[in-house]
Design a protein around this motif. Structure first.
Motif, PDB file in Angstrom:
ATOM      1  N   ILE A  30      14.160  -1.831 -12.329  1.00  0.00           N
ATOM      2  CA  ILE A  30      13.848  -0.884 -13.098  1.00  0.00           C
ATOM      3  C   ILE A  30      15.255  -1.382 -13.862  1.00  0.00           C
ATOM      4  O   ILE A  30      15.674  -0.398 -13.096  1.00  0.00           O
ATOM      5  CB  ILE A  30      13.082   0.249 -11.941  1.00  0.00           C
ATOM      6  N   GLN A  45       8.752   2.654 -23.267  1.00  0.00           N
ATOM      7  CA  GLN A  45       8.295   1.264 -23.125  1.00  0.00           C
ATOM      8  C   GLN A  45       9.000   1.234 -21.225  1.00  0.00           C
ATOM      9  O   GLN A  45      10.912   0.931 -21.825  1.00  0.00           O
ATOM     10  CB  GLN A  45       8.946  -0.296 -24.312  1.00  0.00           C
ATOM     11  N   LEU A  46       8.242   0.915 -20.269  1.00  0.00           N
ATOM     12  CA  LEU A  46       9.400   0.489 -19.511  1.00  0.00           C
ATOM     13  C   LEU A  46       9.966  -0.561 -18.921  1.00  0.00           C
ATOM     14  O   LEU A  46       9.067  -1.537 -19.580  1.00  0.00           O
ATOM     15  CB  LEU A  46       8.210   1.754 -18.098  1.00  0.00           C
ATOM     16  N   GLU A  47      10.893  -1.292 -18.177  1.00  0.00           N
ATOM     17  CA  GLU A  47      10.820  -2.190 -18.310  1.00  0.00           C
ATOM     18  C   GLU A  47      11.378  -2.475 -16.915  1.00  0.00           C
ATOM     19  O   GLU A  47      11.666  -2.276 -16.415  1.00  0.00           O
ATOM     20  CB  GLU A  47      12.036  -2.821 -19.155  1.00  0.00           C
ATOM     21  N   TRP A  65       2.404  -2.877 -14.583  1.00  0.00           N
ATOM     22  CA  TRP A  65       2.515  -1.742 -13.473  1.00  0.00           C
ATOM     23  C   TRP A  65       1.395  -0.443 -13.375  1.00  0.00           C
ATOM     24  O   TRP A  65       0.235  -0.901 -13.803  1.00  0.00           O
ATOM     25  CB  TRP A  65       2.811  -0.781 -15.020  1.00  0.00           C
ATOM     26  N   GLY A  82       3.606  -2.422 -20.280  1.00  0.00           N
ATOM     27  CA  GLY A  82       4.614  -0.640 -19.405  1.00  0.00           C
ATOM     28  C   GLY A  82       4.768   0.192 -20.230  1.00  0.00           C
ATOM     29  O   GLY A  82       5.874   0.674 -20.020  1.00  0.00           O
ATOM     30  N   VAL A 106       8.850   5.355 -10.878  1.00  0.00           N
ATOM     31  CA  VAL A 106       9.847   5.792 -12.026  1.00  0.00           C
ATOM     32  C   VAL A 106       8.897   7.081 -11.950  1.00  0.00           C
ATOM     33  O   VAL A 106       7.906   6.703 -12.017  1.00  0.00           O
ATOM     34  CB  VAL A 106       9.506   4.562 -12.776  1.00  0.00           C
ATOM     35  N   ILE A 108       7.977  10.027 -14.419  1.00  0.00           N
ATOM     36  CA  ILE A 108       8.717  10.621 -16.027  1.00  0.00           C
ATOM     37  C   ILE A 108       7.185  11.727 -15.993  1.00  0.00           C
ATOM     38  O   ILE A 108       6.393  12.519 -15.460  1.00  0.00           O
ATOM     39  CB  ILE A 108       7.502   9.849 -16.555  1.00  0.00           C
TER      40      ILE A 108
END
Length: 158
Positions: A30, A45-47, A65, A82, A106, A108
């Motif tokens: 991540i 924006q998740l990467e 995701w 994501g 993750v 959030i």
């Protein structure tokens, strides 16, 4: 010839015992915080990136995701990109996956920073004690000053 074939077979067998295909994906990293916070109405924006057994990034890996929590959480996530969209204050967990490899979670947190507008009532204490002053239709700027540590606090009107 038989000896050469046996050597090739032994080499392949040993390669499978010590790890086999070094180009296979063994982890998902991540990128960024594992506990991001986002405000209602915003996006995040998740990467993530897939990593092979050599430690190299696998650029063409398809990462999906997913929300881990059952039930309703305060956000949605586009499974292919994501992109998180915050909808209501809450906390939820997501993971990135490719094939049978899954990232760590993750968490959030969606916060609601909207609040009631600040009310300001100004009184005239010099010329007409306790009478209200009309505020012009212009911005009022307030300066908040913290007192230095270990100093006496002052009480009174400002």
């Amino acid at each position: 010839m038989k000896r050469a074939l046996a050597l090739v077979a032994l080499t392949l067998a040993c390669g499978n015992l010590v790890g086999g295909d070094l180009s296979r994906i063994i982890a998902i990293d991540i990128i960024g915080s594992l506990e991001p916070a986002i405000e209602v109405g915003d996006t995040l924006q998740l990467e993530a990136r897939a990593v092979d057994a050599r430690g190299n990034v696998v650029p063409d890996a398809v990462i999906v995701w997913a929300i881990v929590d059952t039930g309703v959480v305060g956000f949605t996530i586009d499974s292919s990109t994501g992109l998180v969209t915050a909808e209501s204050p809450d906390t939820g967990r997501v993971v990135a996956q490719t094939h049978d490899i899954r990232s760590g979670e993750v968490e959030i947190t969606v916060t609601d920073t909207s609040s009631a507008p600040l009310g300001l009532d100004m009184l005239d204490r010099m010329t007409q004690p306790e009478s209200h002053l009309a505020l012009p239709d212009e911005p009022v700027h307030l300066l908040v000053v913290e007192r230095p540590p270990r100093t006496a606090s002052r009480r009174g009107s400002w």
